[in-house]
Design a protein around this motif. Structure first.
Motif, mmCIF file in Angstrom:
data_model
loop_
_atom_site.group_PDB
_atom_site.id
_atom_site.type_symbol
_atom_site.label_atom_id
_atom_site.label_comp_id
_atom_site.label_asym_id
_atom_site.label_seq_id
_atom_site.Cartn_x
_atom_site.Cartn_y
_atom_site.Cartn_z
ATOM 1 N N GLU A 120 0.841 -1.201 0.000
ATOM 2 C CA GLU A 120 0.000 0.000 0.000
ATOM 3 C C GLU A 120 0.874 1.248 0.000
ATOM 4 O O GLU A 120 1.959 1.261 0.583
ATOM 5 C CB GLU A 120 -0.935 -0.009 1.211
ATOM 6 N N PHE A 121 0.381 2.293 -0.644
ATOM 7 C CA PHE A 121 1.128 3.542 -0.760
ATOM 8 C C PHE A 121 0.252 4.729 -0.360
ATOM 9 O O PHE A 121 -0.959 4.727 -0.571
ATOM 10 C CB PHE A 121 1.599 3.764 -2.204
ATOM 11 N N GLY A 122 0.911 5.746 0.194
ATOM 12 C CA GLY A 122 0.279 7.038 0.404
ATOM 13 C C GLY A 122 0.863 8.002 -0.616
ATOM 14 O O GLY A 122 2.085 8.123 -0.737
ATOM 15 N N VAL A 123 0.009 8.658 -1.379
ATOM 16 C CA VAL A 123 0.461 9.533 -2.457
ATOM 17 C C VAL A 123 -0.069 10.945 -2.220
ATOM 18 O O VAL A 123 -1.261 11.136 -1.962
ATOM 19 C CB VAL A 123 -0.036 9.019 -3.829
ATOM 20 N N ARG A 131 -3.403 21.341 -13.149
ATOM 21 C CA ARG A 131 -2.205 20.613 -13.560
ATOM 22 C C ARG A 131 -1.425 20.136 -12.338
ATOM 23 O O ARG A 131 -1.227 20.882 -11.383
ATOM 24 C CB ARG A 131 -1.311 21.513 -14.408
ATOM 25 N N VAL A 132 -0.996 18.876 -12.379
ATOM 26 C CA VAL A 132 -0.186 18.322 -11.283
ATOM 27 C C VAL A 132 1.241 18.814 -11.430
ATOM 28 O O VAL A 132 1.886 18.603 -12.461
ATOM 29 C CB VAL A 132 -0.220 16.781 -11.300
ATOM 30 N N VAL A 133 1.747 19.478 -10.377
ATOM 31 C CA VAL A 133 3.115 19.996 -10.414
ATOM 32 C C VAL A 133 4.052 19.237 -9.469
ATOM 33 O O VAL A 133 5.266 19.435 -9.506
ATOM 34 C CB VAL A 133 3.154 21.503 -10.071
ATOM 35 N N PHE A 134 3.480 18.375 -8.624
ATOM 36 C CA PHE A 134 4.307 17.629 -7.673
ATOM 37 C C PHE A 134 3.576 16.347 -7.299
ATOM 38 O O PHE A 134 2.349 16.337 -7.132
ATOM 39 C CB PHE A 134 4.570 18.455 -6.413
ATOM 40 N N CYS A 135 4.328 15.257 -7.166
ATOM 41 C CA CYS A 135 3.745 13.987 -6.735
ATOM 42 C C CYS A 135 4.786 13.223 -5.928
ATOM 43 O O CYS A 135 5.929 13.074 -6.364
ATOM 44 C CB CYS A 135 3.299 13.168 -7.942
ATOM 45 N N SER A 136 4.415 12.756 -4.750
ATOM 46 C CA SER A 136 5.317 11.954 -3.920
ATOM 47 C C SER A 136 4.653 10.625 -3.579
ATOM 48 O O SER A 136 3.431 10.546 -3.467
ATOM 49 C CB SER A 136 5.684 12.702 -2.631
ATOM 50 N N VAL A 137 5.477 9.599 -3.420
ATOM 51 C CA VAL A 137 4.978 8.251 -3.129
ATOM 52 C C VAL A 137 5.654 7.732 -1.866
ATOM 53 O O VAL A 137 6.881 7.659 -1.796
ATOM 54 C CB VAL A 137 5.258 7.286 -4.305
ATOM 55 N N THR A 161 10.604 -0.332 -6.178
ATOM 56 C CA THR A 161 11.404 0.002 -7.356
ATOM 57 C C THR A 161 10.894 1.289 -7.993
ATOM 58 O O THR A 161 9.716 1.655 -7.844
ATOM 59 C CB THR A 161 11.335 -1.117 -8.399
ATOM 60 N N LEU A 162 11.772 1.978 -8.718
ATOM 61 C CA LEU A 162 11.375 3.211 -9.385
ATOM 62 C C LEU A 162 10.269 2.954 -10.411
ATOM 63 O O LEU A 162 9.401 3.807 -10.623
ATOM 64 C CB LEU A 162 12.587 3.850 -10.070
ATOM 65 N N ALA A 163 10.275 1.774 -11.013
ATOM 66 C CA ALA A 163 9.249 1.437 -12.002
ATOM 67 C C ALA A 163 7.869 1.353 -11.353
ATOM 68 O O ALA A 163 6.880 1.866 -11.892
ATOM 69 C CB ALA A 163 9.588 0.111 -12.685
ATOM 70 N N ALA A 169 2.481 6.699 -9.345
ATOM 71 C CA ALA A 169 2.343 8.146 -9.538
ATOM 72 C C ALA A 169 1.522 8.458 -10.779
ATOM 73 O O ALA A 169 0.617 9.306 -10.752
ATOM 74 C CB ALA A 169 3.721 8.790 -9.627
ATOM 75 N N SER A 170 1.826 7.794 -11.884
ATOM 76 C CA SER A 170 1.110 8.035 -13.137
ATOM 77 C C SER A 170 -0.373 7.736 -12.998
ATOM 78 O O SER A 170 -1.229 8.488 -13.480
ATOM 79 C CB SER A 170 1.721 7.172 -14.243
#
Length: 403
Positions: A120-123, A131-137, A161-163, A169-170
């Motif tokens: 599970e992730f918090g984003v 427009r999205v200017v920042f996204c953290s995972v 992993t970064l992938a 994020a996407s």
């Protein structure tokens, strides 16, 4: 959460920059979130809206178990239960209906949906003018306590992993667009599995709670409250698109100490002060803070409900495993002390009568203490304020107790 819908409606009517009321509503009600994301082709859920027992019977006949039953409105896993069978699903539904009937919420919508296994992730997203200017995972640790789910911590930056992070994020950026969100800081909880991909569990049209703000401050030097206000006021936050961690090699871990059982919190601040003094010189401990005050009703992690988080601990280290190890050390120290200082009703009354009543016989705080004890009944009460005494003393000194 209580005022998200109202504030967005008022802001929209006044022409103040905010997320549209319709978009906020789609986030507040999870069944509307599901339908929106499915219609946009982003997700595919085996999910059913349930209002009546007939709805539940129909949903059970088409569901794959284990499954999850949750209220359509809510956050932080409140009211969310895992059910292993149709019989258990119906039992939980009837239990929930009885509770909501007492509060006159007869038409509450519940959701019965498939259980998604995986991390599970918090984003956190920052939007300005759509427009999205920042996204953290962040990695969001969550464990099952009986049938209930409970967040136990966060890791930032994510250890996946970064992938996988890029896929998460996407997906969240696309989900925000599909939901019609346009402004400020947003919070999403998602799960990822190789078979199902990314699934959005909930979307909050606000910044995340708990450790989210402090973690972003530590990793990015970012004040999410200030960023949110700037985005809404039209002050450019474009610089966030190129923002990088202050120290890309530093890992942060956050975790929570849960109430050991049902009861009423007493002496939390005193307990945290003692715990902090023990670890204040530790190079990998960032903060130890109380999440609740005294006199709060707490649910234990062995009880039939969502456990109450009492204390938050944040650690850091150049190696993720070390930050996690230090976190576990602090949490286990706190949990052991809390267990030792928890009294059930009879034991507490005996302790007060034997050790404290003689000292308080002529004290003005005696009435207050008696009132606290009198309200205990037969349930367990976390009593950290009465523990961890100064060396050589049997009980805390009177001024500390009175305070």
């Amino acid at each position: 959460n209580k005022y998200l819908l109202l504030s967005s409606l008022v802001a929209e009517r006044l022409g103040v920059t905010t997320n549209p009321y319709a978009a906020v509503r789609r986030c507040v009600y999870k069944h509307e979130t599901r339908k929106c994301l499915v219609a946009a082709g982003l997700e595919s859920w085996l999910s059913f809206d349930v209002v009546s027992a007939d709805d539940m019977m129909s949903a059970i006949s088409r569901m794959r178990f284990p499954a999850v039953l949750k209220p359509a409105k809510g956050s932080a896993s409140s009211g969310v239960v895992r059910v292993e069978s149709g019989e258990e699903a119906m039992c939980q539904f009837l239990k929930r209906r009885q509770a909501t009937a007492e509060m006159a919420h007869h038409d509450e919508v519940l959701i019965l949906e498939e259980y998604i296994d995986g991390p599970e992730f918090g984003v956190e997203l920052v939007l300005q003018a759509g427009r999205v200017v920042f996204c953290s995972v962040m990695d969001a640790a969550k464990q099952s306590s009986g049938a209930y789910f409970q967040g136990t911590g966060r890791s930032f930056p994510s250890g996946q992993t970064l992938a996988v992070q890029a896929q998460v994020a996407s997906h969240c950026i696309a989900a925000a667009s599909a939901l019609g969100l346009t402004s400020g800081v947003l919070d999403m909880d998602v799960r990822y599995s190789e078979s199902s991909g990314v699934r959005v569990l909930e979307v909050n049209a606000r910044m995340g709670g708990g450790s989210v703000c402090v973690m972003h401050s530590l990793v990015y030097g970012l004040d999410l409250v200030e960023v949110h206000l700037r985005a809404l006021l039209g002050v450019s936050v474009e610089r966030l698109a190129a923002l990088m961690p202050i120290d890309p090699h530093m890992h942060y871990e956050a975790g929570w100490v849960m109430s050991p059982h049902d009861g009423v919190t007493v002496g939390v601040a005193h307990f945290v002060e003692k715990l902090s003094s023990r670890f204040c010189q530790h190079p990998h401990v960032v903060e130890i803070v109380a999440l609740v005050g005294d006199g709060k009703t707490a649910v234990g992690y062995h009880s039939n409900g969502l456990p109450t988080s009492l204390i938050q601990v944040v650690t850091k280290a150049g190696e993720k495993w070390l930050a996690q190890q230090v976190l576990e050390m602090v949490l286990s120290t706190a949990e052991a002390a809390i267990r030792e200082l928890v009294f059930d009703g009879e034991a507490l009354l005996g302790f007060m009568a034997r050790e404290i009543a003689p000292v308080l016989a002529s004290s003005p705080v005696a009435t207050a203490v008696a009132a606290v004890v009198g309200g205990v009944g037969a349930v367990g009460v976390p009593m950290p304020g009465l523990g961890m005494p100064m060396p050589g003393t049997a009980v805390p000194k009177l001024p500390a107790l009175a305070e």
